[in-house]
Design a protein around this motif. Structure first.
Motif, PDB file in Angstrom:
ATOM      1  N   LEU A  68      -4.359  -5.881 -14.261  1.00 38.61           N
ATOM      2  CA  LEU A  68      -3.703  -4.690 -13.734  1.00 38.61           C
ATOM      3  C   LEU A  68      -2.844  -4.024 -14.789  1.00 38.61           C
ATOM      4  O   LEU A  68      -2.197  -4.687 -15.601  1.00 38.61           O
ATOM      5  CB  LEU A  68      -2.800  -5.051 -12.538  1.00 38.61           C
ATOM      6  N   ARG A 254      -5.132  -0.047   3.086  1.00 39.63           N
ATOM      7  CA  ARG A 254      -4.284   1.098   2.762  1.00 39.63           C
ATOM      8  C   ARG A 254      -3.941   1.913   4.005  1.00 39.63           C
ATOM      9  O   ARG A 254      -2.836   2.450   4.112  1.00 39.63           O
ATOM     10  CB  ARG A 254      -4.978   1.969   1.704  1.00 39.63           C
ATOM     11  N   HIS A 278       3.361   1.637  -1.382  1.00 44.11           N
ATOM     12  CA  HIS A 278       2.686   1.408  -2.669  1.00 44.11           C
ATOM     13  C   HIS A 278       1.276   0.914  -2.387  1.00 44.11           C
ATOM     14  O   HIS A 278       1.088  -0.122  -1.780  1.00 44.11           O
ATOM     15  CB  HIS A 278       3.474   0.351  -3.463  1.00 44.11           C
ATOM     16  N   HIS A 279       0.290   1.711  -2.789  1.00 46.09           N
ATOM     17  CA  HIS A 279      -1.089   1.230  -2.758  1.00 46.09           C
ATOM     18  C   HIS A 279      -1.883   1.947  -3.837  1.00 46.09           C
ATOM     19  O   HIS A 279      -1.399   2.904  -4.456  1.00 46.09           O
ATOM     20  CB  HIS A 279      -1.728   1.356  -1.366  1.00 46.09           C
ATOM     21  N   SER A 280      -3.095   1.495  -4.067  1.00 39.91           N
ATOM     22  CA  SER A 280      -3.851   1.925  -5.241  1.00 39.91           C
ATOM     23  C   SER A 280      -4.310   3.367  -5.189  1.00 39.91           C
ATOM     24  O   SER A 280      -4.730   3.914  -6.215  1.00 39.91           O
ATOM     25  CB  SER A 280      -5.064   1.010  -5.449  1.00 39.91           C
ATOM     26  N   ASP A 284      -0.376   7.558 -10.213  1.00 40.08           N
ATOM     27  CA  ASP A 284       0.260   6.608 -11.138  1.00 40.08           C
ATOM     28  C   ASP A 284       1.764   6.833 -11.200  1.00 40.08           C
ATOM     29  O   ASP A 284       2.549   5.878 -11.281  1.00 40.08           O
ATOM     30  CB  ASP A 284      -0.335   6.759 -12.542  1.00 40.08           C
ATOM     31  N   ARG A 287       3.447   5.274  -8.069  1.00 33.40           N
ATOM     32  CA  ARG A 287       3.476   3.800  -8.131  1.00 33.40           C
ATOM     33  C   ARG A 287       4.474   3.322  -9.180  1.00 33.40           C
ATOM     34  O   ARG A 287       5.205   2.348  -8.962  1.00 33.40           O
ATOM     35  CB  ARG A 287       2.080   3.258  -8.420  1.00 33.40           C
ATOM     36  N   CYS A 304       3.251  -2.293   1.247  1.00 33.40           N
ATOM     37  CA  CYS A 304       2.284  -2.286   0.144  1.00 33.40           C
ATOM     38  C   CYS A 304       1.001  -3.010   0.532  1.00 33.40           C
ATOM     39  O   CYS A 304       0.882  -3.575   1.617  1.00 33.40           O
ATOM     40  CB  CYS A 304       2.896  -2.943  -1.099  1.00 33.40           C
ATOM     41  N   THR A 305       0.042  -2.984  -0.390  1.00 30.99           N
ATOM     42  CA  THR A 305      -1.216  -3.706  -0.241  1.00 30.99           C
ATOM     43  C   THR A 305      -1.350  -4.657  -1.419  1.00 30.99           C
ATOM     44  O   THR A 305      -0.360  -4.993  -2.071  1.00 30.99           O
ATOM     45  CB  THR A 305      -2.406  -2.730  -0.209  1.00 30.99           C
ATOM     46  N   SER A 306      -2.582  -5.041  -1.739  1.00 29.53           N
ATOM     47  CA  SER A 306      -2.821  -5.951  -2.854  1.00 29.53           C
ATOM     48  C   SER A 306      -2.426  -5.344  -4.191  1.00 29.53           C
ATOM     49  O   SER A 306      -2.435  -6.026  -5.207  1.00 29.53           O
ATOM     50  CB  SER A 306      -4.298  -6.353  -2.900  1.00 29.53           C
ATOM     51  N   SER A 307      -2.060  -4.056  -4.211  1.00 34.04           N
ATOM     52  CA  SER A 307      -1.628  -3.407  -5.443  1.00 34.04           C
ATOM     53  C   SER A 307      -0.385  -4.071  -6.027  1.00 34.04           C
ATOM     54  O   SER A 307      -0.084  -3.912  -7.204  1.00 34.04           O
ATOM     55  CB  SER A 307      -1.340  -1.918  -5.194  1.00 34.04           C
TER      56      SER A 307
END
Length: 800
Positions: A68, A254, A278-280, A284, A287, A304-307
């Motif tokens: 990442l 998301r 916060h997510h993908s 930019d 985030r 948030c998620t897995s981000s």
């Protein structure tokens, strides 16, 4: 050097750190495994620095690869602290998709000693002229979060890059860093390949203390039997947020992230400014702002998620809330580790179930974490799409010779079974388009000059560089304010359903769509409070095998003396299940039957996860239809699946005809499931990675439907006229291995053959089957809210 740094930081190094420095000093490659927050970065970094100052050479000395960009920045800050604190001359640089053209140009003129980058950026460097000179003094490659990369095609990218870098410098040392993974030995083997040399694995017996608490509804019988949002427990979440310095609320998708953020703000407007999401899909800039605000302790909560799963060090975070099933033990531990991210600190995580039966997962997760029952990651093998992309990458830069490259490639774990004939097929594919596409110049990408495979076309080279990578998603529409300012990106299929004037929620704001032009959606803030929540394709992860088996074990504990709070809290639901049907023990398989106006329902409960249940349901439907021709509807969740038909389903006869037989599973799966359609969808990604279809230029992406049409055209041509095409075969292999989880399904069937089958005829739907019913209704088109339909179904059941 290390001792000086630790002393002035008032730290005491752990044994595993000292052992790592020693192993690196003795010339070993290896894999380092230690819990999150104990200093794995410094364990590797000081070993690298000490070797550099023994024999300094110009250019890149160490390549540090992370999955990442946010993690890249974290590593950069940590290594910079060392250089600044000790006054070292060792220069460090960052290179990712965010790196400016100016900075890349400066790096090209003079590379830093340590370069922190991503798998895609490494391949872009290999696609540059003169990369041999760039990497000639490279001594170390460090792969961070290897447990996340292994089992992905990005991991295959790393294997191929290492094969080339190792050929440039046979003395190259490779180190992986891994936290939670169940097959460490295999992870080391995949990373280090067949290169020989001294290798070691360093493991610590330090344990990360994780405190797990399940948020249990006050009145279980009023908590829904089915659902996936968990909003009904919001009142229990707010006090947790308020008593914590900073809290991360992890969601699995998301869209769920957007909904929870909005609902929390509606319930507690005072959180505005103190809470972020916060997510993908966010820009930019957004985030980055959230990550910096977390570092500085400005934010009270982030949804948030897995981000935010990986490695990023947010010391102010002291609490994590997992909303809904994490589907896996490793993922849950990874998220828990975002709190208390320092040596000796306790990681506090709350588990918030989204429906009643999911409460049992809190107990299962605690057991699995306590006993270190972590999932394995299945590595990709024979990924010809990635290999083809890599060969063109080498041809774009300085070219390659077939014999040398073949010998390098087969030293990787992914390609060690590839024959010379198969490799030659790949060579023919990139030079002539293979046997089926040789008439089309577009697929003649590589030419052979005196035995050297090279790309001479600037257009081919540019398009290839734009397409380097293995992450494939639907075309993304940029979301931008009419007056300027990028907000983020949403998949094309969602935006295409909206008309100008429609409103939707995104980044916690209500936005009105003004127009769509050149893959950009122009919006303005809407004064209304209604709108669609965006949803993204994918996101439905299956329950892991470790968590599945632990759930079965926990069900078996009910009624025994030693039961934990989650199992005890479910007593009323379990008693209801026993009254209406049966509560299965670990050595039992429950099958439920009921007739309604919809038809004849049969429910099976293997507790093996959504993917296995999807394949198993189709398999059983096929085998039953061999006894009696009939048509089925299928629904499933992670706990079980339903077969529904307009005729009575002969379950008992099917059981007598070896319904659970695993000996002929491959042939029956091919006969029972539309494997061709599944492979066609999988082939779209493979075709994109291999460069068969082009996704477009920046700002001018090819529409998703065009990419799909192109890939389906190739799929049909190869199926009809080139059935031995390696990319076509790969599509079928990936469906069986990763989508159908064939090995896991076979193991489940073998277990079911040994279990005592309990068949129950129901008068009313049971608590176990109701969540599966809601999954079937979720797939039907309607303008009625899903929650309202579930509520209506429950009322009908109560009246019954």
């Amino acid at each position: 050097m290390a001792e000086q740094w630790f002393k002035q930081s008032d730290w005491q190094p752990y044994d595993f750190q000292v052992n790592t420095w020693d192993a690196i000093g003795k010339g070993y490659s290896g894999l380092l495994n230690a819990p999150t927050g104990f200093g794995k970065t410094y364990a590797i970094w000081f070993g690298v620095l000490q070797q550099y100052y023994k024999k300094q050479k110009p250019g890149i000395h160490c390549l540090w690869i992370t999955p990442l960009r946010a993690l890249s920045k974290e590593i950069y800050m940590a290594t910079e602290r060392v250089s600044d604190g000790l006054g070292l001359s060792y220069t460090i640089g960052l290179r990712s998709g965010d790196t400016s053209l100016k900075e890349r140009t400066q790096q090209k003129k003079k590379m830093p000693n340590g370069l922190i980058t991503t798998p895609e950026s490494v391949h872009l460097l290999l696609a540059a002229k003169g990369y041999n000179d760039t990497f000639k003094n490279l001594q170390f490659v460090i792969i961070d979060e290897w447990h996340e990369l292994m089992g992905t095609k990005r991991g295959v990218q790393i294997e191929l890059a290492l094969s080339r870098l190792k050929a440039i410098n046979p003395e190259l040392k490779i180190w992986g860093i891994s936290a939670t993974i169940g097959n460490l030995e295999e992870a080391e083997e995949v990373l280090l390949g067949g290169y020989g040399g001294k290798r070691t694995m360093i493991r610590t017996n330090l344990k990360k203390r994780i405190e797990i608490e399940t948020i249990i509804p006050e009145v279980i019988e009023k908590y829904p039997w089915g659902g996936h949002l968990g909003i009904k427990l919001m009142e229990e979440v707010l006090p947790i947020i308020h008593k914590s310095n900073s809290t991360l609320l992890f969601t699995n998708t998301r869209s769920q992230c957007e909904i929870w953020y909005q609902r929390l703000l509606e319930r507690e407007p005072d959180l505005a400014g103190a809470m972020a999401l916060h997510h993908s899909a966010l820009s930019d800039e957004t985030r980055l702002w959230v990550e910096n605000a977390l570092h500085e302790g400005i934010l009270k909560a982030v949804v948030c998620t897995s981000s935010l799963d990986l490695g990023v060090d947010f010391r102010p975070v002291d609490t994590v809330i997992q909303i809904g099933s994490p589907k896996g033990v490793a993922r849950f531990m990874q998220r828990a580790g975002r709190s208390g991210h320092q040596p000796g600190a306790i990681s506090k995580i709350y588990f918030l179930p989204t429906h009643s039966l999911e409460i049992i997962e809190g107990s299962a997760l605690r057991h699995a974490v306590t006993h270190s029952e972590i999932e394995q990651r299945v590595p990709y093998i024979r990924s010809f799409d990635v290999l083809i992309q890599y060969l063109v990458t080498l041809a774009v830069s300085d070219g390659f010779r077939a014999n040398e490259t073949y010998e390098e490639v087969i030293k990787t774990h992914c390609f060690n079974s590839v024959t010379r004939e198969e490799f030659n097929w790949c060579l023919l594919f990139i030079t002539d388009g293979g046997s089926m596409l040789e008439a089309y110049d577009e697929f003649h990408k590589v030419v052979i000059e005196n035995g050297l495979y090279v790309v001479t076309s600037k257009r081919v080279a540019m398009r290839h560089r734009l397409g380097i990578g293995t992450i494939v998603s639907d075309a993304m529409i940029q979301v931008t304010y009419v007056g300027g300012g990028r907000i983020g990106s949403i998949e094309e299929w969602f935006i295409s359903r909206l008309s100008p004037g429609d409103s939707f929620w995104f980044t916690g704001k209500n936005l009105e769509l003004i127009r769509i032009k050149d893959m950009t959606a122009y919006v303005k803030r809407s004064a209304g409070n209604k709108g669609a929540f965006p949803s993204w394709q994918g996101g439905r992860m299956p329950l892991s095998s470790q968590l599945s088996s632990t759930i079965r074990m926990k069900l078996d504990e009910y009624g025994k003396k030693k039961t934990d709070i989650e199992i005890s809290s479910l007593s009323q639901l379990f008693e209801e299940q026993k009254m209406r049907s049966h509560l299965p023990h670990n050595d039992e398989l429950l099958i439920e039957k009921i007739k309604t106006r919809d038809g004849y329902h049969v429910f099976f409960y293997p507790f093996e996860g959504r993917n296995v249940h999807e394949g198993m349901a189709s398999l059983f439907a096929y085998r039953i239809s061999q006894i009696k021709p009939m048509t089925f509807s299928i629904a499933m969740n992670d706990y079980g699946f339903e077969l529904l038909s307009d005729q009575e389903i002969p379950v008992e006869e099917a059981l007598g005809n070896a319904l659970f037989d695993s000996s002929n599973i491959s042939a029956d799966i091919y006969a029972s499931v539309n494997i061709s359609e599944m492979a066609k969808r999988k082939f779209r990604d493979i075709a994109t990675i291999a460069g068969l279809v082009f996704n477009g230029y920046p700002g001018k992406a090819v529409k998703t439907r065009h990419v799909q049409a192109n890939s389906q055209l190739f799929f049909g041509v190869f199926t009809d006229f080139d059935p031995n095409n390696l990319l076509l075969q790969q599509a079928y292999d990936e469906v069986m291995t990763f989508q159908m989880e064939q090995v896991r399904m076979m193991q489940a069937l073998q277990r079911m053959e040994t279990q005592h089958v309990i068949i129950k005829d129901l008068e009313k739907f049971s608590p176990f089957c109701f969540p599966i019913l809601t999954e079937r209704f979720r797939e039907k088109f309607t303008n009625e809210k899903f929650e309202d339909r579930v509520k209506k179904m429950l009322e009908q059941l109560d009246r019954a």
